[in-house]
Design an enzyme around this catalytic site. Structure first.
Site, PDB file in Angstrom:
ATOM      1  N   LYS A   1     -33.586 -22.899   7.908  1.00 58.07           N
ATOM      2  CA  LYS A   1     -32.529 -22.168   7.192  1.00 58.07           C
ATOM      3  C   LYS A   1     -33.110 -20.993   6.402  1.00 58.07           C
ATOM      4  CE  LYS A   1     -31.129 -25.898   5.002  1.00 58.07           C
ATOM      5  NZ  LYS A   1     -31.822 -27.077   5.561  1.00 58.07           N
TER       6      LYS A   1
ATOM      7  N   ARG B   1     -23.928 -29.400  -0.313  1.00 58.55           N
ATOM      8  CA  ARG B   1     -24.586 -30.517   0.362  1.00 58.55           C
ATOM      9  C   ARG B   1     -23.697 -31.738   0.407  1.00 58.55           C
ATOM     10  NH1 ARG B   1     -30.387 -28.557  -0.311  1.00 58.55           N
ATOM     11  NH2 ARG B   1     -31.701 -30.102   0.665  1.00 58.55           N
TER      12      ARG B   1
ATOM     13  N   ARG C   1     -45.207 -26.676   7.594  1.00 60.35           N
ATOM     14  CA  ARG C   1     -44.704 -25.609   6.715  1.00 60.35           C
ATOM     15  C   ARG C   1     -45.637 -25.409   5.524  1.00 60.35           C
ATOM     16  NH1 ARG C   1     -38.624 -25.803   4.601  1.00 60.35           N
ATOM     17  NH2 ARG C   1     -39.202 -27.702   3.503  1.00 60.35           N
TER      18      ARG C   1
ATOM     19  N   ARG D   1     -45.352 -27.929   0.105  1.00 59.94           N
ATOM     20  CA  ARG D   1     -44.416 -28.415  -0.917  1.00 59.94           C
ATOM     21  C   ARG D   1     -44.667 -29.891  -1.179  1.00 59.94           C
ATOM     22  NH1 ARG D   1     -38.389 -26.566   0.555  1.00 59.94           N
ATOM     23  NH2 ARG D   1     -38.054 -28.710  -0.084  1.00 59.94           N
TER      24      ARG D   1
ATOM     25  N   ARG E   1     -35.679 -37.464   2.863  1.00 57.80           N
ATOM     26  CA  ARG E   1     -34.788 -36.299   2.822  1.00 57.80           C
ATOM     27  C   ARG E   1     -33.910 -36.238   4.074  1.00 57.80           C
ATOM     28  NH1 ARG E   1     -38.966 -32.051   2.503  1.00 57.80           N
ATOM     29  NH2 ARG E   1     -37.376 -30.453   2.322  1.00 57.80           N
TER      30      ARG E   1
HETATM   31  P1  AMP Z   1     -34.472 -27.794  -0.270  1.00 62.30           P
HETATM   32  O1  AMP Z   1     -35.466 -26.749  -0.675  1.00 62.30           O
HETATM   33  O2  AMP Z   1     -33.152 -27.225   0.161  1.00 62.30           O
HETATM   34  O3  AMP Z   1     -35.032 -28.799   0.715  1.00 62.30           O
HETATM   35  O4  AMP Z   1     -34.165 -28.632  -1.619  1.00 62.30           O
HETATM   36  C1  AMP Z   1     -35.179 -29.330  -2.307  1.00 62.30           C
HETATM   37  C2  AMP Z   1     -34.553 -30.357  -3.235  1.00 62.30           C
HETATM   38  O5  AMP Z   1     -33.706 -29.667  -4.196  1.00 62.30           O
HETATM   39  C3  AMP Z   1     -33.628 -31.372  -2.562  1.00 62.30           C
HETATM   40  O6  AMP Z   1     -34.350 -32.476  -2.020  1.00 62.30           O
HETATM   41  C4  AMP Z   1     -32.745 -31.783  -3.754  1.00 62.30           C
HETATM   42  O7  AMP Z   1     -33.445 -32.643  -4.633  1.00 62.30           O
HETATM   43  C5  AMP Z   1     -32.550 -30.455  -4.495  1.00 62.30           C
HETATM   44  N1  AMP Z   1     -31.345 -29.712  -4.039  1.00 62.30           N
HETATM   45  C6  AMP Z   1     -31.313 -28.525  -3.373  1.00 62.30           C
HETATM   46  N2  AMP Z   1     -30.047 -28.141  -3.133  1.00 62.30           N
HETATM   47  C7  AMP Z   1     -29.249 -29.098  -3.662  1.00 62.30           C
HETATM   48  C8  AMP Z   1     -27.837 -29.285  -3.722  1.00 62.30           C
HETATM   49  N3  AMP Z   1     -26.958 -28.417  -3.192  1.00 62.30           N
HETATM   50  N4  AMP Z   1     -27.373 -30.405  -4.355  1.00 62.30           N
HETATM   51  C9  AMP Z   1     -28.223 -31.288  -4.909  1.00 62.30           C
HETATM   52  N5  AMP Z   1     -29.558 -31.198  -4.857  1.00 62.30           N
HETATM   53  C10 AMP Z   1     -30.085 -30.106  -4.250  1.00 62.30           C
END
Ligand code: AMP
Length: 214
Positions: free
Chosen positions: A14, A89, A126, A159, A170
């Site tokens: 994404k 989400r 990554r 990360r 996840r």
């Molecule tokens: P990402 O970088 O999109 O994989 O997000 C990393 C972490 O941020 C996720 O595992 C969640 O803990 C938190 N996070 C990101 N976006 C959201 C969202 N829309 N709602 C809740 N938690 C989020």
């Protein structure tokens, strides 16, 4: 106002696809994960609330993410359109998103899909730049110099949630809490399914081959 939701499991690409579209379409890419990571780094009140959830790979409470998003879309660059990565989400967040816009504003969900092997490989390979956030893939988008960002010479790191255990957590969270969103947007006829196999150029070509705004 045009809102494009880049939707799909962690590792689908994404961020990579979003960065390309952002330049092509002249719309800012708003990554909720990056916004939250910035908040954590700066120890804001939202960041302090979010940190423990993020470390475990769980979703941060809706009101915390919504607060961060509402602040972000007040900025000048977000008046005509935005690309969203990582938001909404869940259905509650989808309703929160609608509450920010009017009836004439179009919200589209780009549903990116790929096999489990592709996802796990993309996540384990990554690397991100600690300074500017640029994203690399050790095989498909390698940096010119090992461990160093091409753009800013920052250090590349993995990360802390891109480890095998947290990756499977996840992916499980994605399937349980996030997939009902596809149905939600399908019923509104604003979901478009795109294969995310192959490289970034293949994916962009497929997206541009659809009639997004019709
Ligand atoms: P990402 O970088 O999109 O994989 O997000 C990393 C972490 O941020 C996720 O595992 C969640 O803990 C938190 N996070 C990101 N976006 C959201 C969202 N829309 N709602 C809740 N938690 C989020």
């Amino acid at each position: 106002m045009r809102v494009v939701i880049l939707f799909g499991p962690p590792g689908i690409g994404k961020g990579t696809v979003g960065n390309i579209l952002s330049k092509k379409w002249n719309m800012p890419l708003i990554s909720m994960g990056d916004l939250l990571r910035d908040n954590v780094k700066n120890a804001t009140s939202a960041g302090l609330k979010a940190e423990a959830y993020m470390r475990k790979g769980e979703l941060v409470p809706d009101d915390v993410v919504f607060e961060a998003l509402s602040e972000r879309i007040k900025q000048q660059d977000a008046t005509d359109g935005i690309l969203l990565d990582g938001f909404p989400r869940n259905i509650n967040q989808a309703r929160m998103l609608e509450s920010l816009f009017g009836h004439n504003d179009k919200i589209i969900l780009l549903n990116l899909v790929a096999s489990m092997e592709t996802l796990i490989e993309r996540l384990s390979l990554r690397r991100i730049c600690i300074s500017c956030g640029a994203v690399y893939h050790l095989k498909n988008i390698p940096p010119k110099k090992d461990g160093i960002c091409d753009i800013c010479n920052g250090k590349l790191i993995q990360r802390n949630d891109d480890t095998p255990e947290v990756i499977s957590r996840r992916l499980a969270v994605f399937h349980k809490e996030t997939e009902p969103l596809i149905k939600y947007y399908d019923e509104k006829h604003t979901a478009i399914k795109i294969s995310a196999e192959g490289g970034p150029d293949d994916i962009i070509r497929r997206i541009e081959g659809t009639n997004l705004w019709e």
